[in-house]
Scaffold this motif. Structure first.
Motif, PDB file in Angstrom:
ATOM      1  N   HIS A 218       0.843  -1.196   0.000  1.00 60.34           N
ATOM      2  CA  HIS A 218       0.000   0.000   0.000  1.00 60.34           C
ATOM      3  C   HIS A 218       0.880   1.249   0.000  1.00 60.34           C
ATOM      4  CE1 HIS A 218      -3.659   2.334   0.807  1.00 60.34           C
ATOM      5  NE2 HIS A 218      -2.915   3.065   1.616  1.00 60.34           N
ATOM      6  N   VAL A 219       0.445   2.251  -0.759  1.00 63.97           N
ATOM      7  CA  VAL A 219       1.180   3.511  -0.844  1.00 63.97           C
ATOM      8  C   VAL A 219       0.351   4.619  -0.193  1.00 63.97           C
ATOM      9  CG1 VAL A 219       2.245   5.221  -2.362  1.00 63.97           C
ATOM     10  CG2 VAL A 219       2.316   2.788  -2.970  1.00 63.97           C
ATOM     11  N   LEU A 220       0.930   5.259   0.817  1.00 62.51           N
ATOM     12  CA  LEU A 220       0.262   6.375   1.486  1.00 62.51           C
ATOM     13  C   LEU A 220       0.489   7.650   0.696  1.00 62.51           C
ATOM     14  CD1 LEU A 220       1.381   5.666   5.162  1.00 62.51           C
ATOM     15  CD2 LEU A 220      -0.922   5.353   4.262  1.00 62.51           C
ATOM     16  N   LYS A 221      -0.537   8.512   0.634  1.00 61.45           N
ATOM     17  CA  LYS A 221      -0.408   9.836   0.042  1.00 61.45           C
ATOM     18  C   LYS A 221      -0.149  10.833   1.169  1.00 61.45           C
ATOM     19  CE  LYS A 221      -1.445   8.543  -4.179  1.00 61.45           C
ATOM     20  NZ  LYS A 221      -0.471   8.618  -5.282  1.00 61.45           N
ATOM     21  N   PRO A 222       0.890  11.644   1.037  1.00 61.91           N
ATOM     22  CA  PRO A 222       1.209  12.589   2.117  1.00 61.91           C
ATOM     23  C   PRO A 222       0.019  13.451   2.487  1.00 61.91           C
ATOM     24  CG  PRO A 222       2.958  12.555   0.476  1.00 61.91           C
ATOM     25  CD  PRO A 222       1.822  11.765  -0.099  1.00 61.91           C
ATOM     26  N   ASN A 223      -0.294  13.458   3.794  1.00 64.99           N
ATOM     27  CA  ASN A 223      -1.358  14.281   4.353  1.00 64.99           C
ATOM     28  C   ASN A 223      -2.749  13.912   3.856  1.00 64.99           C
ATOM     29  OD1 ASN A 223       0.410  16.336   5.814  1.00 64.99           O
ATOM     30  ND2 ASN A 223       1.198  16.382   3.720  1.00 64.99           N
ATOM     31  N   ILE A 224      -2.866  12.755   3.198  1.00 66.11           N
ATOM     32  CA  ILE A 224      -4.182  12.234   2.823  1.00 66.11           C
ATOM     33  C   ILE A 224      -4.221  10.798   3.337  1.00 66.11           C
ATOM     34  CG2 ILE A 224      -5.832  11.850   0.947  1.00 66.11           C
ATOM     35  CD1 ILE A 224      -4.195  13.748  -0.771  1.00 66.11           C
ATOM     36  N   TYR A 225      -4.437  10.645   4.626  1.00 67.48           N
ATOM     37  CA  TYR A 225      -4.297   9.342   5.269  1.00 67.48           C
ATOM     38  C   TYR A 225      -5.657   8.698   5.459  1.00 67.48           C
ATOM     39  CZ  TYR A 225       0.319  11.268   6.185  1.00 67.48           C
ATOM     40  OH  TYR A 225       1.556  11.839   6.041  1.00 67.48           O
ATOM     41  N   THR A 226      -6.091   7.971   4.446  1.00 62.29           N
ATOM     42  CA  THR A 226      -7.373   7.281   4.537  1.00 62.29           C
ATOM     43  C   THR A 226      -7.157   5.859   5.050  1.00 62.29           C
ATOM     44  OG1 THR A 226      -7.159   6.604   2.222  1.00 62.29           O
ATOM     45  CG2 THR A 226      -8.393   8.616   2.669  1.00 62.29           C
TER      46      THR A 226
ATOM     47  N   THR B 209      -6.416   4.817  11.501  1.00 64.04           N
ATOM     48  CA  THR B 209      -5.973   6.212  11.333  1.00 64.04           C
ATOM     49  C   THR B 209      -4.497   6.195  10.968  1.00 64.04           C
ATOM     50  OG1 THR B 209      -5.568   6.356  13.721  1.00 64.04           O
ATOM     51  CG2 THR B 209      -7.687   7.192  12.912  1.00 64.04           C
ATOM     52  N   PRO B 210      -4.174   5.851   9.720  1.00 64.71           N
ATOM     53  CA  PRO B 210      -2.768   5.692   9.341  1.00 64.71           C
ATOM     54  C   PRO B 210      -2.019   7.012   9.292  1.00 64.71           C
ATOM     55  CG  PRO B 210      -4.186   5.523   7.415  1.00 64.71           C
ATOM     56  CD  PRO B 210      -5.097   5.590   8.607  1.00 64.71           C
ATOM     57  N   ASN B 211      -0.700   6.917   9.421  1.00 63.43           N
ATOM     58  CA  ASN B 211       0.178   8.056   9.196  1.00 63.43           C
ATOM     59  C   ASN B 211       1.534   7.516   8.742  1.00 63.43           C
ATOM     60  OD1 ASN B 211       1.767   7.416  11.544  1.00 63.43           O
ATOM     61  ND2 ASN B 211       0.208   8.415  12.808  1.00 63.43           N
ATOM     62  N   GLU B 212       2.500   8.400   8.577  1.00 64.98           N
ATOM     63  CA  GLU B 212       3.772   7.977   7.994  1.00 64.98           C
ATOM     64  C   GLU B 212       4.569   7.052   8.906  1.00 64.98           C
ATOM     65  OE1 GLU B 212       6.155  10.930   6.139  1.00 64.98           O
ATOM     66  OE2 GLU B 212       4.456  11.934   5.200  1.00 64.98           O
ATOM     67  N   SER B 213       4.225   7.001  10.173  1.00 64.64           N
ATOM     68  CA  SER B 213       4.926   6.069  11.065  1.00 64.64           C
ATOM     69  C   SER B 213       4.567   4.616  10.745  1.00 64.64           C
ATOM     70  CB  SER B 213       4.596   6.369  12.529  1.00 64.64           C
ATOM     71  OG  SER B 213       3.232   6.058  12.816  1.00 64.64           O
ATOM     72  N   ASP B 214       3.526   4.416   9.927  1.00 65.05           N
ATOM     73  CA  ASP B 214       3.129   3.066   9.549  1.00 65.05           C
ATOM     74  C   ASP B 214       3.962   2.508   8.392  1.00 65.05           C
ATOM     75  OD1 ASP B 214       1.055   2.935  11.444  1.00 65.05           O
ATOM     76  OD2 ASP B 214      -0.272   4.061  10.122  1.00 65.05           O
TER      77      ASP B 214
ATOM     78  N   TYR C 210       4.515  -4.175   1.614  1.00 65.49           N
ATOM     79  CA  TYR C 210       5.228  -2.955   2.002  1.00 65.49           C
ATOM     80  C   TYR C 210       4.247  -1.786   2.087  1.00 65.49           C
ATOM     81  CZ  TYR C 210       9.237  -5.745   0.552  1.00 65.49           C
ATOM     82  OH  TYR C 210      10.166  -6.741   0.422  1.00 65.49           O
ATOM     83  N   VAL C 211       4.418  -0.983   3.124  1.00 67.43           N
ATOM     84  CA  VAL C 211       3.670   0.271   3.238  1.00 67.43           C
ATOM     85  C   VAL C 211       4.673   1.398   3.043  1.00 67.43           C
ATOM     86  CG1 VAL C 211       2.296   1.769   4.730  1.00 67.43           C
ATOM     87  CG2 VAL C 211       1.908  -0.703   4.748  1.00 67.43           C
ATOM     88  N   THR C 212       4.474   2.184   1.992  1.00 69.80           N
ATOM     89  CA  THR C 212       5.397   3.260   1.651  1.00 69.80           C
ATOM     90  C   THR C 212       4.630   4.569   1.505  1.00 69.80           C
ATOM     91  OG1 THR C 212       5.162   2.737  -0.703  1.00 69.80           O
ATOM     92  CG2 THR C 212       6.980   1.695   0.480  1.00 69.80           C
ATOM     93  N   VAL C 213       5.370   5.661   1.277  1.00 74.84           N
ATOM     94  CA  VAL C 213       4.774   6.988   1.093  1.00 74.84           C
ATOM     95  C   VAL C 213       5.181   7.516  -0.275  1.00 74.84           C
ATOM     96  CG1 VAL C 213       4.683   9.369   1.931  1.00 74.84           C
ATOM     97  CG2 VAL C 213       4.738   7.477   3.562  1.00 74.84           C
ATOM     98  N   ASP C 214       4.209   8.058  -0.993  1.00 76.84           N
ATOM     99  CA  ASP C 214       4.477   8.630  -2.311  1.00 76.84           C
ATOM    100  C   ASP C 214       5.132  10.000  -2.141  1.00 76.84           C
ATOM    101  OD1 ASP C 214       4.531   9.490  -4.896  1.00 76.84           O
ATOM    102  OD2 ASP C 214       2.357   9.565  -5.176  1.00 76.84           O
ATOM    103  N   ARG C 215       6.404  10.102  -2.526  1.00 76.29           N
ATOM    104  CA  ARG C 215       7.136  11.366  -2.404  1.00 76.29           C
ATOM    105  C   ARG C 215       7.222  12.110  -3.734  1.00 76.29           C
ATOM    106  NH1 ARG C 215       7.203  12.230   3.009  1.00 76.29           N
ATOM    107  NH2 ARG C 215       8.316  10.591   4.155  1.00 76.29           N
TER     108      ARG C 215
END
Length: 290
Positions: A121-129, A188-193, A213-218
């Motif tokens: 899963h890819v997290l979007k910065p500041n859009i943590y659904t 309630t995900p955030n970047e620490s996940d 893998y859980v990553t963040v889209d930079r």
């Protein structure tokens, strides 16, 4: 040497001694064979008992052979209520000796099979659904039930309240096949996940894992207002000419603090308390220190 009903003629009488003790081993559904042989004079009789003291007798699934020296149990099952330990007693007029033999179920040919593997899963910065990672396997009811659990970066996840992460487990049958599902829910995900997540499935004899893998889209730069202010504290007095340089050494965009609001003043005060400072300089002092 001649043998009569009482033992070996011309030999001194001896109490029973265990000669052979073999515990039973078999795969699920197979036959486990126990062997218990003893010597003594007179020749001891062999009897078998359950742990609770009840005598073992031949049935459709239990057989005794070779003068009771051999006990065979067919169709052994890990989940059955049948005893897992059996007492073999060698008894004669000179005494008795008892040994406890154990039933071991060997790993079956059943192989843990994933039917659903967790997807990265890819997290979007500041859009943590909220999102979830799902893992499902087939279950063979004739073997030891496998255990399912999750790891993050190789360590067991802490999901004790008030954790933001929860897990659910369910089991259903589809056309005679049992499927067990484990779902990791990020409420309630955030970047620490961010990290490597492993769905671990194991039973006695085997273990398998599936990784996501859980990553963040930079790829999209963050707007500056999304970044919280970071404060750095010097625990020693710094000369005016060195203060700005010291500040830049901590962070290339660092600037010296100017107290413009109560919130900022409170933030600085909390930092001073955390560092255990009883004195501080905010602005120039008479000693030309910052």
């Amino acid at each position: 040497v001649k043998l009569d009903v009482n033992g070996y003629i011309g030999q001194p009488q001896k109490e029973p001694q265990m000669l052979v003790e073999v515990s039973g081993r078999a795969r699920a559904g197979g036959t486990a064979t126990f062997i218990c042989a003893a010597v003594g004079n007179p020749v001891p009789d062999i009897t078998w008992e359950y742990e609770n003291g009840n005598t073992i007798r031949s049935t459709d699934s239990i057989s005794l052979g070779d003068h009771n020296r051999q006990l065979s149990i067919s169709n052994v099952q890990p989940r059955s209520d049948r005893a897992k330990a059996f007492a073999c007693t060698a008894r004669s007029s000179k005494g008795a000796r008892t040994s406890l033999l154990y039933l071991s179920i060997l790993p079956s040919s059943y192989r843990i099979n994933f039917v659903v593997m967790p997807r990265s899963h890819v997290l979007k910065p500041n859009i943590y659904t909220p999102f979830s990672l799902q893992c499902a396997i087939t279950v063979d009811p004739t073997v030891e039930s496998p255990v399912m659990y999750w790891l993050k970066n190789g360590k067991t996840l802490n999901m004790q309240p008030p954790s933001r992460i929860n897990t659910t487990t369910s089991e259903r049958s589809y056309d005679g096949t049992t499927v067990r599902n484990s779902t990791l829910i990020f409420m309630t995900p955030n970047e620490s996940d961010m990290g490597v997540y492993q769905c671990i499935v194991e039973n006695k004899g085997q273990m398998r894992q599936a990784t996501a893998y859980v990553t963040v889209d930079r790829s999209q730069p963050l707007r500056e207002e999304f970044f919280p202010k970071l404060y750095y504290v010097s625990t020693t007095a710094v000369k005016v000419g060195e203060a700005a340089t010291r500040c830049k050494s901590w962070h290339p965009k660092g600037t010296l603090v100017t107290i413009n609001s109560k919130n900022e003043s409170d933030a600085v005060f909390r930092l001073l308390v955390e560092y255990g400072l009883t004195r501080s300089w905010i602005g120039l002092s008479s000693e030309a220190t910052w």
